[in-house]
Scaffold this motif. Structure first.
Motif, PDB file in Angstrom:
ATOM      1  N   THR A  93      35.190  26.036  15.007  1.00 44.46           N
ATOM      2  CA  THR A  93      34.544  24.779  14.593  1.00 44.46           C
ATOM      3  C   THR A  93      33.077  24.761  14.987  1.00 44.46           C
ATOM      4  O   THR A  93      32.223  24.291  14.223  1.00 44.46           O
ATOM      5  CB  THR A  93      35.242  23.551  15.202  1.00 44.46           C
ATOM      6  N   LYS A  94      32.768  25.277  16.163  1.00 45.74           N
ATOM      7  CA  LYS A  94      31.385  25.219  16.630  1.00 45.74           C
ATOM      8  C   LYS A  94      30.486  26.194  15.869  1.00 45.74           C
ATOM      9  O   LYS A  94      29.309  25.900  15.636  1.00 45.74           O
ATOM     10  CB  LYS A  94      31.326  25.476  18.139  1.00 45.74           C
ATOM     11  N   SER A  95      31.010  27.335  15.468  1.00 44.03           N
ATOM     12  CA  SER A  95      30.211  28.239  14.638  1.00 44.03           C
ATOM     13  C   SER A  95      30.083  27.696  13.220  1.00 44.03           C
ATOM     14  O   SER A  95      29.062  27.906  12.556  1.00 44.03           O
ATOM     15  CB  SER A  95      30.820  29.646  14.626  1.00 44.03           C
ATOM     16  N   GLY A  96      31.088  26.964  12.767  1.00 41.89           N
ATOM     17  CA  GLY A  96      31.017  26.349  11.447  1.00 41.89           C
ATOM     18  C   GLY A  96      29.870  25.368  11.313  1.00 41.89           C
ATOM     19  O   GLY A  96      29.330  25.170  10.219  1.00 41.89           O
ATOM     20  N   LEU A  97      29.461  24.775  12.434  1.00 40.68           N
ATOM     21  CA  LEU A  97      28.346  23.831  12.405  1.00 40.68           C
ATOM     22  C   LEU A  97      27.027  24.498  12.047  1.00 40.68           C
ATOM     23  O   LEU A  97      26.116  23.846  11.538  1.00 40.68           O
ATOM     24  CB  LEU A  97      28.204  23.129  13.758  1.00 40.68           C
TER      25      LEU A  97
END
Length: 247
Positions: A158-162
């Motif tokens: 999720t954090k890399s998706g940002l």
């Protein structure tokens, strides 16, 4: 005061990094919306702290994973302060397990909050931000999204998706002169870090060139800069605030 007359919505602002961001933005003159999901007492403590320092804030309950609740939050924001001009997408959760032990429910819950919540809040406040003179979207990611982390496949994803979301939404907002940027903190002194065993903390510090964990103020200061007119020519950027950790 750089943020005077601005209305800043900070999700997940009842504790930790979110609380620090809310207090910092208020100190720069912003009207601050302290969003929380379940920590009502802590959220009102943040509002009290801001008001005692001469600032202006309200606490608004909303689960960012529920778009109806986010819509209701927007109405409360508008009624209290007018349209939002700055949105800080900070709310997030962890469900940590080795991938071989992770269930689809564990995966989906983190996706629903950490990415679904970003979609919901950005979608609901998009017109407010792009209509504002100095609209700002600020997403809070993590060094974990850059490096990965054992037992956090769902959270790291999720954090890399940002990163991709921030860069793309920055392009789509550019015509309106609104900006979108992403802050990727390293390991920060919060109650979450306090649960990490000392021996693990020592190993983490050995990987940080500056030799210390971040203070909440280190992150809040960067967010304040991104929310201010001083950052008006910066958009689509991923800003690592991690003490020099490689990725």
């Amino acid at each position: 005061m750089d943020l005077e007359h601005q209305t800043c919505v900070v999700t997940g602002a009842s504790r930790g990094i979110g609380r620090g961001i809310a207090v910092e933005l208020a100190s720069e003159g912003a009207n601050v919306v302290v969003n929380y999901r379940s920590s009502e007492g802590e959220a009102y403590d943040v509002v009290e702290e801001i008001e005692e320092a001469g600032g202006s804030a309200i606490a608004v309950q909303a689960d960012v994973a529920n778009i109806d609740e986010v819509e209701a939050m927007r109405k409360k924001v508008t009624n209290a302060f007018g349209p939002a001009t700055v949105l800080v997408n900070n709310a997030g959760i962890t469900v940590d397990k080795k991938f071989t032990n992770m269930t689809r429910e564990d995966w989906d819950r983190v996706m629903d909050v950490n990415l679904g919540g970003i979609f919901n809040c950005t979608s609901v406040f998009f017109d407010d931000i792009t209509d504002a003179k100095d609209g700002r979207l600020i997403n809070i990611s993590s060094v974990v999204g850059q490096q990965g982390n054992y037992g956090q496949a769902n959270y790291a994803t999720t954090k890399s998706g940002l990163f991709g979301f921030t860069r793309t939404i920055a392009l789509e907002m550019a015509r309106s002169r609104a900006t979108a940027n992403c802050v990727a903190p390293g390991f920060v002194k919060t109650d979450m870090l306090e649960t990490v065993p000392d021996r693990v903390q020592e190993k983490i510090i050995q990987r940080i060139p500056l030799g210390r964990f971040a203070e909440v103020d280190d992150i809040a200061g960067m967010v304040s800069f991104l929310a201010s007119p001083k950052s008006s020519y910066m958009t689509g950027q991923i800003l690592g605030v991690n003490g020099g950790m490689e990725w």
